[in-house]
Design an enzyme around this catalytic site. Structure first.
Site, PDB file in Angstrom:
ATOM      1  N   ASP A 158       0.847  -1.199   0.000  1.00 44.79           N
ATOM      2  CA  ASP A 158       0.000   0.000   0.000  1.00 44.79           C
ATOM      3  C   ASP A 158       0.879   1.245   0.000  1.00 44.79           C
ATOM      4  O   ASP A 158       1.819   1.338   0.804  1.00 44.79           O
ATOM      5  CB  ASP A 158      -0.895  -0.038   1.250  1.00 44.79           C
ATOM      6  CG  ASP A 158      -1.705   1.241   1.417  1.00 44.79           C
ATOM      7  OD1 ASP A 158      -1.997   1.891   0.391  1.00 44.79           O
ATOM      8  OD2 ASP A 158      -2.051   1.573   2.569  1.00 44.79           O
ATOM      9  N   GLU A 190      -8.706 -21.019 -15.908  1.00 41.90           N
ATOM     10  CA  GLU A 190      -8.973 -21.696 -14.640  1.00 41.90           C
ATOM     11  C   GLU A 190     -10.118 -22.672 -14.880  1.00 41.90           C
ATOM     12  O   GLU A 190     -11.215 -22.259 -15.260  1.00 41.90           O
ATOM     13  CB  GLU A 190      -9.362 -20.679 -13.561  1.00 41.90           C
ATOM     14  CG  GLU A 190      -9.458 -21.327 -12.187  1.00 41.90           C
ATOM     15  CD  GLU A 190     -10.440 -20.633 -11.257  1.00 41.90           C
ATOM     16  OE1 GLU A 190     -10.303 -20.816 -10.039  1.00 41.90           O
ATOM     17  OE2 GLU A 190     -11.364 -19.935 -11.730  1.00 41.90           O
ATOM     18  N   ASP A 200     -10.819 -16.553 -15.482  1.00 44.80           N
ATOM     19  CA  ASP A 200     -11.542 -17.040 -14.315  1.00 44.80           C
ATOM     20  C   ASP A 200     -12.632 -18.048 -14.703  1.00 44.80           C
ATOM     21  O   ASP A 200     -13.412 -17.788 -15.634  1.00 44.80           O
ATOM     22  CB  ASP A 200     -12.191 -15.821 -13.638  1.00 44.80           C
ATOM     23  CG  ASP A 200     -12.774 -16.151 -12.287  1.00 44.80           C
ATOM     24  OD1 ASP A 200     -12.020 -16.612 -11.426  1.00 44.80           O
ATOM     25  OD2 ASP A 200     -13.990 -15.940 -12.098  1.00 44.80           O
ATOM     26  N   HIS A 251      -4.623 -17.405  -4.602  1.00 46.95           N
ATOM     27  CA  HIS A 251      -5.440 -16.633  -3.661  1.00 46.95           C
ATOM     28  C   HIS A 251      -6.675 -17.394  -3.168  1.00 46.95           C
ATOM     29  O   HIS A 251      -7.403 -16.883  -2.325  1.00 46.95           O
ATOM     30  CB  HIS A 251      -5.873 -15.332  -4.336  1.00 46.95           C
ATOM     31  CG  HIS A 251      -6.737 -15.605  -5.532  1.00 46.95           C
ATOM     32  ND1 HIS A 251      -6.248 -16.214  -6.672  1.00 46.95           N
ATOM     33  CD2 HIS A 251      -8.053 -15.410  -5.750  1.00 46.95           C
ATOM     34  CE1 HIS A 251      -7.248 -16.376  -7.531  1.00 46.95           C
ATOM     35  NE2 HIS A 251      -8.351 -15.895  -7.009  1.00 46.95           N
ATOM     36  N   ASP A 252      -6.938 -18.574  -3.733  1.00 44.12           N
ATOM     37  CA  ASP A 252      -8.094 -19.380  -3.313  1.00 44.12           C
ATOM     38  C   ASP A 252      -7.690 -20.573  -2.461  1.00 44.12           C
ATOM     39  O   ASP A 252      -8.548 -21.380  -2.081  1.00 44.12           O
ATOM     40  CB  ASP A 252      -8.832 -19.933  -4.545  1.00 44.12           C
ATOM     41  CG  ASP A 252      -9.502 -18.853  -5.351  1.00 44.12           C
ATOM     42  OD1 ASP A 252      -9.874 -17.815  -4.780  1.00 44.12           O
ATOM     43  OD2 ASP A 252      -9.655 -19.054  -6.583  1.00 44.12           O
ATOM     44  N   ASP A 266      -6.494 -10.597 -14.953  1.00 40.64           N
ATOM     45  CA  ASP A 266      -7.558 -11.568 -14.734  1.00 40.64           C
ATOM     46  C   ASP A 266      -8.711 -11.217 -15.667  1.00 40.64           C
ATOM     47  O   ASP A 266      -9.090 -10.055 -15.766  1.00 40.64           O
ATOM     48  CB  ASP A 266      -8.039 -11.490 -13.283  1.00 40.64           C
ATOM     49  CG  ASP A 266      -8.120 -12.849 -12.633  1.00 40.64           C
ATOM     50  OD1 ASP A 266      -8.932 -13.660 -13.112  1.00 40.64           O
ATOM     51  OD2 ASP A 266      -7.392 -13.098 -11.651  1.00 40.64           O
ATOM     52  N   ASP A 307      -1.857  -1.328  -3.640  1.00 39.79           N
ATOM     53  CA  ASP A 307      -2.268  -0.583  -4.836  1.00 39.79           C
ATOM     54  C   ASP A 307      -1.251  -0.715  -5.971  1.00 39.79           C
ATOM     55  O   ASP A 307      -0.191  -1.342  -5.815  1.00 39.79           O
ATOM     56  CB  ASP A 307      -2.528   0.892  -4.480  1.00 39.79           C
ATOM     57  CG  ASP A 307      -1.391   1.496  -3.672  1.00 39.79           C
ATOM     58  OD1 ASP A 307      -0.231   1.284  -4.060  1.00 39.79           O
ATOM     59  OD2 ASP A 307      -1.666   2.164  -2.647  1.00 39.79           O
TER      60      ASP A 307
HETATM   61  C1  NOJ Z   1     -12.250 -18.208  -9.073  1.00 42.72           C
HETATM   62  C2  NOJ Z   1     -11.496 -17.108  -8.400  1.00 42.72           C
HETATM   63  O1  NOJ Z   1     -10.142 -17.440  -8.343  1.00 42.72           O
HETATM   64  C3  NOJ Z   1     -12.133 -16.914  -7.049  1.00 42.72           C
HETATM   65  O2  NOJ Z   1     -11.366 -16.098  -6.214  1.00 42.72           O
HETATM   66  C4  NOJ Z   1     -13.515 -16.385  -7.255  1.00 42.72           C
HETATM   67  O3  NOJ Z   1     -14.194 -16.329  -6.031  1.00 42.72           O
HETATM   68  C5  NOJ Z   1     -14.314 -17.262  -8.218  1.00 42.72           C
HETATM   69  N1  NOJ Z   1     -13.557 -17.743  -9.340  1.00 42.72           N
HETATM   70  C6  NOJ Z   1     -15.483 -16.508  -8.768  1.00 42.72           C
HETATM   71  O4  NOJ Z   1     -15.055 -15.542  -9.673  1.00 42.72           O
END
Ligand code: NOJ
Length: 556
Positions: free
Chosen positions: A20, A255, A199, A328-329, A97, A28
């Site tokens: 940041d 993805e 995505d 990140h998931d 993305d 940012d």
């Molecule tokens: C996959 C993304 O990586 C995730 O973070 C998101 O919640 C879902 N797709 C929905 O877009």
């Protein structure tokens, strides 16, 4: 088109938590620009930026309310242009993305679409009449809880949302909508971005016969029956390729949850002109339980080896792998697949070695390169993520104890990956002057970038060396993969072969010393890299591997 991405290493930046510069507690674009020299030093070739578009942030930016605007919390369009230029000046590419399965419900398209059945935007989303009894058209659940259908009075219809109800699904059957998407992609390519991570791209084509969920399906994924790898997905991607992708020399990675290695070939075989590579989830599934990802099951190394080898073998000569441990998931790699206690450093380096010597394009998720581990939040109230909150509610409804829920959430919450990067050990860790949008990890004092850069044995320098090896030896990008000693219970060993050379990679998943015997033809290779300072220079037949030892030898 060139295939530069076959030799590239991608670094994923989660902008909100990177750096940041304004004091609002949210990372940012200028923060990313400031840290480009750090990434150049690591040696990566490409940055993948999680969504930075205009968004109400119901799902941290995966709910986009304007594809053409930068969210002001991250900066401005001219700051984005400057970031792109600064990255390019350092020889680093940036991929964005692309979130086109759904938008935010606050997108102008949806706001108009929901008003009536006969306006310009009416068919941009997926609207269906209720069943005669007024219930939704199918019994599908949505990823973040509840039905996948939401009723709107004004149209007397339901709209589909595979994720939150604030994330309505776009109607890819509509050619005008598809054109709009291609125009938007062209806008970003004309700016100079170097590709897209797409995505949930395997969900864009829905079965038009709207089947009911399969018996026994996990509710929150029960829409797979009608949405996963749907009937027109390849046709749509081929159209996208013809109209946009083929005009630019870019990297595309889809993805694709719920996609097999055979299906992956359909997406990534270059002759089919769809995508360069996909993210599959087969290794992520190894520790799934009755709530899907949210379980405390520990994976088995032999299962991991089977899955990774299957993908290496299947895609050989036909498609291309993307290689990742985390994003990140997902939780932190060293906690999930290594030992984040006594052997944190050794096992983080071992995992890096195993992955980076495989065939495919490796992805590093921010913080992985310093061996960040899962975050032991004291209270469930500290979690911010929509998926985590939905799962806490679901597990409570199912009668799980708070202790069990806490344990599972600690192991699997997406917030493990989303706490701010610690750039040093100061009280604000060099991340922000303000209050961070999510709590810091209590590990930051010990595990931070400054500490990693000051320690020549740190995980960081191991990643740096692995990246250098990929740039130096063609065998790492192009060699043929073969498993060795496939039944060993603790060691994952494989070779890569190119012309007369062999690369030998041996990785221990044990916290004890283990013996390992090699075939004669591999003996005598020359050491390229190890995660212990004193591994033998020449590969010998009978090895005694130390805890989480990882070795790379080259035999000419
Ligand atoms: C996959 C993304 O990586 C995730 O973070 C998101 O919640 C879902 N797709 C929905 O877009």
């Amino acid at each position: 088109m060139s295939d530069w991405w076959r030799k590239s290493v991608v670094y994923q930046v989660y902008p909100q938590s990177f750096k940041d510069t304004t004091g609002n507690g949210i990372g940012d674009l200028n923060g990313i620009k400031e840290k480009l020299p750090y990434l150049a030093d690591l040696g990566i070739d490409v940055i993948w930026l999680n969504p930075i578009y205009q968004s109400p942030l119901v799902d941290n930016g995966y709910d986009i309310s304007d594809y053409y605007q930068i969210n002001p919390i991250y900066g401005t369009m001219s700051e984005f242009d400057e970031l792109l230029q600064a990255a390019h000046d350092l020889g680093i590419k940036i991929i964005m993305d692309l979130v086109v399965n759904h938008t935010s419900d606050q997108y102008e398209w949806f706001e108009k679409s929901k008003q009536s059945k006969d306006n310009e935007f009416s068919d941009y989303y997926i609207w269906k009449d209720p069943k005669p009894d007024g219930t939704p058209p199918t019994d599908w659940g949505s990823t973040f809880g509840g039905s996948a259908w939401e009723f709107v009075e004004a149209r007397n219809q339901y709209y589909l949302h595979l994720f939150a109800k604030e994330q309505p699904d776009l109607n890819w059957e509509n050619p005008i909508l598809r054109e709009k998407i291609y125009q938007m992609m062209t806008f970003w390519f004309e700016k100079g971005v170097d590709g897209f991570r797409m995505d949930v791209i395997s969900l864009i084509s829905k079965r038009q016969d709207w089947p009911q969920a399969l018996p026994g399906a996990i509710y929150s994924k029960s829409y797979y029956v009608g949405a996963s790898n749907g009937p027109r997905v390849h046709e749509f991607l081929q159209e996208m390729n013809t109209k946009v992708l083929s005009k630019y020399d870019v990297l595309t990675v889809g993805e694709t949850a719920n996609t097999t290695s055979n299906q992956a070939i359909l997406y990534t075989d270059p002759t089919r002109r769809e995508l360069n590579m996909i993210f599959h989830f087969d290794h992520m599934h190894l520790d799934y339980g009755k709530y899907g990802k949210f379980s405390d099951i520990r994976y088995k190394m032999s299962d991991l080896r089977d899955v990774m080898s299957e993908w290496q073998d299947k895609l050989e000569g036909k498609g291309w792998n993307s290689l990742y441990w985390s994003n990140h998931d997902q939780p932190r790699a060293v906690t999930r697949f290594g030992d984040d206690g006594k052997y944190r450093v050794e096992s983080a380096k071992m995992l890096a070695t195993l992955l980076h010597m495989m065939k495919g394009t490796p992805y590093i998720f921010q913080g992985e390169e310093i061996g960040m581990r899962n975050v032991p939040f004291e209270s469930l109230m500290q979690y911010q993520d929509i998926e985590t909150k939905a799962m806490i509610a679901e597990m409570r409804d199912a009668g799980e104890t708070e202790e069990t829920i806490k344990k599972i959430v600690y192991l699997k919450s997406r917030d493990n990956a989303r706490t701010p990067i610690a750039w040093n050990s100061d009280d604000k860790f060099g991340f922000t002057e303000g209050i961070p949008w999510i709590d810091y990890s209590p590990d930051n004092t010990e595990i931070n970038i400054e500490a990693a850069l000051n320690d020549k044995y740190s995980v960081f320098y191991h990643y740096q060396k692995l990246i250098q090896l990929r740039k130096t030896y063609d065998i790492i990008a192009e060699g043929f993969y073969e498993l060795i000693n496939p039944n060993d219970s603790e060691i994952y060993g494989y070779t890569r072969t190119l012309n007369h050379e062999k690369l030998i990679v041996i990785c221990s998943f044990s916290e004890d010393k283990v013996n390992y015997v090699l075939a004669d033809e591999l003996v005598d290779g020359q050491l390229l890299l190890s995660n212990y300072p004193d591994s033998a220079e020449k590969l010998i037949k009978k090895l005694e591997l130390r805890p989480y030892e990882a070795l790379i030898y080259l035999k000419k």
